[in-house]
Design a protein around this motif. Structure first.
Motif, short mmCIF file in Angstrom:
data_model
loop_
_atom_site.label_atom_id
_atom_site.label_comp_id
_atom_site.label_asym_id
_atom_site.label_seq_id
_atom_site.Cartn_x
_atom_site.Cartn_y
_atom_site.Cartn_z
N ALA A 173 0.83 -1.21 0.00
CA ALA A 173 0.00 0.00 0.00
C ALA A 173 0.86 1.26 0.00
O ALA A 173 0.47 2.28 -0.58
N ALA A 174 2.04 1.20 0.62
CA ALA A 174 2.90 2.37 0.66
C ALA A 174 3.66 2.58 -0.65
O ALA A 174 4.08 3.70 -0.95
N GLY A 175 3.83 1.51 -1.41
CA GLY A 175 4.52 1.64 -2.69
C GLY A 175 6.02 1.76 -2.58
O GLY A 175 6.67 2.29 -3.49
N GLU A 176 6.62 1.26 -1.48
CA GLU A 176 8.06 1.33 -1.29
C GLU A 176 8.55 0.02 -0.69
O GLU A 176 7.82 -0.64 0.06
N PRO A 177 9.79 -0.38 -0.99
CA PRO A 177 10.35 -1.58 -0.35
C PRO A 177 10.58 -1.36 1.13
O PRO A 177 10.59 -0.22 1.62
N VAL A 178 10.78 -2.45 1.84
CA VAL A 178 10.90 -2.38 3.30
C VAL A 178 12.07 -1.51 3.71
O VAL A 178 11.96 -0.70 4.64
N ARG A 179 13.21 -1.65 3.04
CA ARG A 179 14.39 -0.88 3.43
C ARG A 179 14.14 0.62 3.30
O ARG A 179 14.52 1.39 4.18
#
Length: 224
Positions: A93-99
């Motif tokens: 949902a955020a559209g970014e990888p975890v790092r």
């Protein structure tokens, strides 16, 4: 025989004149102020604006649970906001990888309230709100899996909205902060630098001997 011309009278005291080109002793202060203001102005002009958006979640206790326990669970869930499990669930949902997502999320809790604040940061105001809402939703869903065992429930209290203004410093504020830091640095330089000796501040040479002629010691002092 012709008489030799009279020798000019030698003044009673000789003073070492200070050259007019010598810089004042306080010159580091205005220089540091100008350099600090220039650095702050450059940072405010070139830095990318940063926006923050915050959503809130609250812990509620069940019927047979001590209400004070909600405070402890709020602290625990606040630490889970930036865990790998929560961020892995929110990355879609955020559209970014975890790092990358971990560097854009901040959680805060209060010892007096069972409330958790989840703040998202981004160069885009809409993205900052999406990050905060996605991570808050992830931690709420995760807490629901163990609600029967803990006796408490985490609910979403408020929704994050895109901010109107950035939190990064503006150009005037950056210049003012830089000038203040430069002034502080210049003041420290004036305090810690070595002081000049008395000989550099206009020492006086003793009066010459009677008869108008300077002694060899006085002549050496004048040469210096």
């Amino acid at each position: 025989m012709t008489e030799s011309p009279a020798q000019p009278a030698v003044p009673g005291r000789f003073r070492r004149l200070r050259p007019a080109s010598v810089r004042p002793s306080w010159w580091p202060l205005p220089v540091c102020v100008l350099l600090g203001a220039a650095c702050g102005f450059s940072y405010g002009t070139l830095a990318t604006p940063e926006y923050t958006a915050t959503s809130y979640a609250m812990v509620t206790a069940g019927k047979d649970i001590d209400p004070a326990a909600a405070l402890g669970y709020a602290q625990s869930y606040g630490r889970l906001v930036t865990s790998d499990a929560t961020l892995s669930y929110a990355k879609g949902a955020a559209g970014e990888p975890v790092r990358e997502l971990r560097t854009h999320v901040l959680s805060e809790t209060s010892p007096d309230s069972p409330m958790i604040a989840v703040t998202g940061t981004s160069a885009d105001p809409g993205r900052a709100a999406d990050i905060a809402n996605a991570v808050t939703e992830a931690v709420v869903v995760s807490s629901g899996h163990v609600a029967k065992d803990t006796g408490v429930k985490l609910i979403k209290f408020s929704h994050a909205v895109p901010p109107a203004d950035p939190v990064s410093p503006s150009v005037p504020l950056g210049a003012a902060v830089g000038a203040s830091a430069g002034g502080l640095t210049g003041g420290l330089v004036l305090l810690v630098r070595p002081r000049r000796g008395r000989r550099d501040t206009g020492a006086q040479v003793p009066a010459p001997a009677q008869g108008g002629a300077a002694t060899p010691a006085e002549e050496r002092e004048l040469v210096r």
